[in-house]
Design a protein around this motif. Sequence first.
Motif, PDB file in Angstrom:
ATOM      1  N   ASN A  14      42.639  34.315  37.630  1.00 50.80           N
ATOM      2  CA  ASN A  14      41.654  35.252  36.929  1.00 50.80           C
ATOM      3  C   ASN A  14      40.413  35.140  38.132  1.00 50.80           C
ATOM      4  OD1 ASN A  14      42.137  35.853  34.088  1.00 50.80           O
ATOM      5  ND2 ASN A  14      42.532  33.626  34.326  1.00 50.80           N
ATOM      6  N   HIS A  15      39.742  36.305  38.305  1.00 48.55           N
ATOM      7  CA  HIS A  15      38.590  36.614  39.138  1.00 48.55           C
ATOM      8  C   HIS A  15      37.312  36.393  38.195  1.00 48.55           C
ATOM      9  CE1 HIS A  15      40.942  37.147  42.729  1.00 48.55           C
ATOM     10  NE2 HIS A  15      41.817  37.800  41.687  1.00 48.55           N
ATOM     11  N   CYS A  20      32.718  37.818  39.003  1.00 48.43           N
ATOM     12  CA  CYS A  20      31.728  38.711  39.733  1.00 48.43           C
ATOM     13  C   CYS A  20      31.723  38.238  41.326  1.00 48.43           C
ATOM     14  CB  CYS A  20      30.530  38.842  38.999  1.00 48.43           C
ATOM     15  SG  CYS A  20      29.754  37.152  38.668  1.00 48.43           S
ATOM     16  N   SER A  29      34.368  38.055  43.197  1.00 45.28           N
ATOM     17  CA  SER A  29      35.402  38.725  43.941  1.00 45.28           C
ATOM     18  C   SER A  29      34.578  39.953  43.916  1.00 45.28           C
ATOM     19  CB  SER A  29      36.656  38.831  43.165  1.00 45.28           C
ATOM     20  OG  SER A  29      37.224  37.306  43.257  1.00 45.28           O
ATOM     21  N   CYS A  51      36.066  43.005  44.282  1.00 46.35           N
ATOM     22  CA  CYS A  51      36.925  43.695  43.267  1.00 46.35           C
ATOM     23  C   CYS A  51      36.790  43.621  42.004  1.00 46.35           C
ATOM     24  CB  CYS A  51      38.435  43.554  43.955  1.00 46.35           C
ATOM     25  SG  CYS A  51      38.855  41.879  43.956  1.00 46.35           S
ATOM     26  N   ALA A  52      35.895  42.617  41.574  1.00 44.93           N
ATOM     27  CA  ALA A  52      35.822  42.510  40.114  1.00 44.93           C
ATOM     28  C   ALA A  52      34.468  43.025  39.602  1.00 44.93           C
ATOM     29  CB  ALA A  52      35.793  40.849  39.672  1.00 44.93           C
ATOM     30  N   ASP A 105      38.704  33.096  42.381  1.00 47.46           N
ATOM     31  CA  ASP A 105      38.042  34.215  43.249  1.00 47.46           C
ATOM     32  C   ASP A 105      38.803  34.101  44.726  1.00 47.46           C
ATOM     33  OD1 ASP A 105      36.422  35.259  41.538  1.00 47.46           O
ATOM     34  OD2 ASP A 105      35.105  33.633  41.447  1.00 47.46           O
ATOM     35  N   HIS A 106      38.725  35.189  45.397  1.00 44.56           N
ATOM     36  CA  HIS A 106      39.122  35.408  46.599  1.00 44.56           C
ATOM     37  C   HIS A 106      38.513  34.519  47.470  1.00 44.56           C
ATOM     38  CE1 HIS A 106      41.989  38.503  46.070  1.00 44.56           C
ATOM     39  NE2 HIS A 106      40.788  39.341  45.103  1.00 44.56           N
ATOM     40  N   ASP A 147      45.582  37.933  36.466  1.00 49.61           N
ATOM     41  CA  ASP A 147      44.779  38.568  37.666  1.00 49.61           C
ATOM     42  C   ASP A 147      43.631  39.317  37.036  1.00 49.61           C
ATOM     43  OD1 ASP A 147      44.258  39.006  40.299  1.00 49.61           O
ATOM     44  OD2 ASP A 147      46.003  40.159  40.547  1.00 49.61           O
ATOM     45  N   HIS A 192      40.362  41.082  36.536  1.00 53.86           N
ATOM     46  CA  HIS A 192      38.964  41.656  37.271  1.00 53.86           C
ATOM     47  C   HIS A 192      37.719  42.065  36.487  1.00 53.86           C
ATOM     48  CE1 HIS A 192      41.850  41.243  40.522  1.00 53.86           C
ATOM     49  NE2 HIS A 192      40.977  41.455  41.322  1.00 53.86           N
ATOM     50  N   CYS A 193      38.152  42.318  35.283  1.00 50.03           N
ATOM     51  CA  CYS A 193      37.019  42.698  34.058  1.00 50.03           C
ATOM     52  C   CYS A 193      37.695  41.781  32.915  1.00 50.03           C
ATOM     53  CB  CYS A 193      36.898  44.022  34.028  1.00 50.03           C
ATOM     54  SG  CYS A 193      38.593  44.871  33.544  1.00 50.03           S
TER      55      CYS A 193
END
Length: 237
Positions: free
Chosen positions: A9-10, A12, A14, A16-17, A42-43, A198, A200-201
Amino acid sequence: MQVKLDLHNHSCLSPCANDDFTPALLAVEAMEQGIQILALTDHNSARNLPAFSEACQLCEILPLFGLEVSTVEDVHVLTLFSRIEDALEFGSFIEFLLPAQKNRPDIFGNQLVVDIEGKVLEAVDKLLVSSTSLAFSDVVEEALSRDALVIPAHIDRYANSVLANLGFLPDLRYSALEAIHLPVHADTHNLAILTGSDAHCLEQVGRRSCFLEMEEISYEALKRSLALPSSVTYHRI
């Protein structure tokens, strides 16, 4: 007992999130969905893990402190730690190995470090979705040497995956594998295959969680169960 987990999970941080997808919201949504072991990945950065740790403690979820590392071949690898201190140290190491390229929020999105209440503490200047200078095998071995779980991410995806970018899965000491679709049509060396959201929201949390047969909810029990591929079952919303 069967334990529900979601290890990808990502937040804010990342780019892309979504900007409003804070670590606290991730933990609360996971709690409401009955997820018992949760990772933030996160990335190439660990900077939102302190807020994530606090949130998981309040939600009574076992946290795994992670990063999704991009190798020099642009393969994504999940590295998951039981101790936040180890993850933060590894995160600093990984960030140092990123190229000195500045983020363009208008192109890539914001990279926000927040506290448990969602207050923005800083915006990271270096672009976090770049590839590090570490080769795939080096990321695996470096993370394992730090007692992390190492899970090649979404191995069946058309991009940023070990099968797409390398063409095969090298025979290394992975803790498990992650896939989007099952079964995976490749040699997976009889390893446990997990599904992760995965996310992003907020709406994506729990979309690809899975269940693992475990003796108890702990990091050591998780490692033991991952060594038994037959202990994994799947859930998709």
